[in-house]
Design an enzyme around this catalytic site. Sequence first.
Site, PDB file in Angstrom:
ATOM      1  N   ARG A   1      30.931  23.752  49.194  1.00  0.00           N
ATOM      2  CA  ARG A   1      29.889  24.051  48.194  1.00  0.00           C
ATOM      3  C   ARG A   1      28.988  22.853  47.941  1.00  0.00           C
ATOM      4  NH1 ARG A   1      33.604  27.923  44.461  1.00  0.00           N
ATOM      5  NH2 ARG A   1      32.797  29.855  45.310  1.00  0.00           N
TER       6      ARG A   1
ATOM      7  N   LYS B   1      41.225  46.317  47.845  1.00  0.00           N
ATOM      8  CA  LYS B   1      41.081  47.396  46.872  1.00  0.00           C
ATOM      9  C   LYS B   1      39.822  48.235  46.981  1.00  0.00           C
ATOM     10  CE  LYS B   1      43.928  45.551  43.242  1.00  0.00           C
ATOM     11  NZ  LYS B   1      43.959  45.025  41.894  1.00  0.00           N
TER      12      LYS B   1
ATOM     13  N   GLY C   1      34.301  36.565  49.058  1.00  0.00           N
ATOM     14  CA  GLY C   1      35.262  35.492  49.198  1.00  0.00           C
ATOM     15  C   GLY C   1      36.158  35.516  50.418  1.00  0.00           C
TER      16      GLY C   1
ATOM     17  N   GLY D   1      31.424  36.635  44.048  1.00  0.00           N
ATOM     18  CA  GLY D   1      31.003  37.654  43.078  1.00  0.00           C
ATOM     19  C   GLY D   1      29.520  37.950  43.185  1.00  0.00           C
TER      20      GLY D   1
HETATM   21  P1  AMP Z   1      39.414  41.451  48.717  1.00  0.00           P
HETATM   22  O1  AMP Z   1      39.479  40.269  47.821  1.00  0.00           O
HETATM   23  O2  AMP Z   1      39.345  42.765  48.016  1.00  0.00           O
HETATM   24  O3  AMP Z   1      38.392  41.309  49.814  1.00  0.00           O
HETATM   25  O4  AMP Z   1      40.824  41.537  49.419  1.00  0.00           O
HETATM   26  C1  AMP Z   1      41.275  40.529  50.274  1.00  0.00           C
HETATM   27  C2  AMP Z   1      42.752  40.645  50.398  1.00  0.00           C
HETATM   28  O5  AMP Z   1      43.099  41.891  50.954  1.00  0.00           O
HETATM   29  C3  AMP Z   1      43.340  39.601  51.305  1.00  0.00           C
HETATM   30  O6  AMP Z   1      44.134  38.731  50.546  1.00  0.00           O
HETATM   31  C4  AMP Z   1      44.167  40.404  52.292  1.00  0.00           C
HETATM   32  O7  AMP Z   1      45.440  39.849  52.535  1.00  0.00           O
HETATM   33  C5  AMP Z   1      44.322  41.730  51.606  1.00  0.00           C
HETATM   34  N1  AMP Z   1      44.576  42.816  52.569  1.00  0.00           N
HETATM   35  C6  AMP Z   1      43.865  43.111  53.663  1.00  0.00           C
HETATM   36  N2  AMP Z   1      44.428  44.120  54.328  1.00  0.00           N
HETATM   37  C7  AMP Z   1      45.514  44.482  53.654  1.00  0.00           C
HETATM   38  C8  AMP Z   1      46.525  45.465  53.855  1.00  0.00           C
HETATM   39  N3  AMP Z   1      46.495  46.291  54.909  1.00  0.00           N
HETATM   40  N4  AMP Z   1      47.514  45.556  52.943  1.00  0.00           N
HETATM   41  C9  AMP Z   1      47.530  44.736  51.877  1.00  0.00           C
HETATM   42  N5  AMP Z   1      46.620  43.788  51.625  1.00  0.00           N
HETATM   43  C10 AMP Z   1      45.615  43.657  52.509  1.00  0.00           C
END
Ligand code: AMP
Length: 392
Positions: free
Chosen positions: A36, A197, A350, A373
């Site tokens: 950063r 999610k 991120g 974000g």
């Molecule tokens: P996000 O912050 O929503 O982009 O989510 C990122 C996180 O999703 C990372 O820490 C990944 O380890 C997790 N992730 C990706 N694929 C999977 C999966 N199939 N099952 C559980 N967690 C996951």
Amino acid sequence: MAVRTIKDIDPEGKRVLVRVDFNVPLREGIITDDTRMQRALPTLKNLLERGASLIVMSHLGRPGGEKKPEFSLSQLKDHLAKITGVKVIMAPDVIGAEVEALANNLKAGEILLLENTRYYGEETKNDPDFSAKLAKLGDLYVNDAFGAAHRAHASTEGITKYLPSYAGLLMEKECAFFDKVLENPEKPFIAIIGGAKVSSKIAVLESLLEKADAFVIGGGMAYTFMKEQGKTIGNSLVEEEFAVTARSFLTKAESAGVKVLLPLDHIVADTFSEDATPEAVDNVNVPDGKLAMDVGPKTVAAVGELLSNAKTVVWNGPMGVFEFDSFAKGTLDVANMVADCAGTTVVGGGDSVAAVNKFNLADKIDHVSTGGGASLEYLEGKALPGVVALKE
Ligand code: AMP
């Protein structure tokens, strides 16, 4: 509408108050990743070389309006001096008579580094008095903190009411790339959305539905969609409360003729752990008792097919649990294909940024955003207060 930038000003002999995003990770006072700070360098150097003195401010962590030493910007002073090559004076505070005197006595080519803006609760409350006190420190205001642009805080938004305000070079670049892909994307436009999610990504999916020609949905969030399609998902991640939203997205995409690629095969495990044994499942259905941790080779090949003629690619969120080496291949393969794609490629958010950095591919991507974000909200089609305040 474009933002006003530092290219529009003559900063010689001026005190320029620059808001940067120096919210860097620290371990025991040592900066563990200075990305950063590096990304703000072009703006700082440009202004210094053109004869300005700089008053640099940032937040760091969440001190919650208290002067907690572990969040002090003084931990960044020596490194800032090293990477800019100029004299850096550490201010004892963010505002006040002593800081004003230091700002007034600053010479061209020097930097005064202010304390953590979040030492004051007024910062996050966007308090007008606090903004006015900050404004006393400079003749001009420059915002280069894209990572904080989605927050209407005193140092990112309130202050623009008190000083002539301009975007720094990083802020300008971030806005230019997001505007390009969102307002006038060259087609075909492929959106690759992954991560844990549905709940945190559904607004992006909905917003891009009118713009993208195809979606790749991967990562843990894919399994809520797959369950809705009647596939078996074993013990994979699912958000039952988003089942209806997921179904509605798939229906809308189908009627709009927008392709949605969901995982065609999987790398599964018995448990969610780093040392779990990876097992390839050459089937769209996940067996009972198994947990999908990554996408398989068939899925990767299908993503490759979509990317082969893509003119615009936006990627947000990993394809699997890339932090665990045994389950990183899907994300690595997709990252490599995005890097090799001839179209305009933008990675924001991120964890996909973390993946691209982990695989050393950042240089091969047109734009890797510095704002988690902020990039998410940009992709959701929201107006970012810190950016709106700089519009012409
Ligand atoms: P996000 O912050 O929503 O982009 O989510 C990122 C996180 O999703 C990372 O820490 C990944 O380890 C997790 N992730 C990706 N694929 C999977 C999966 N199939 N099952 C559980 N967690 C996951």
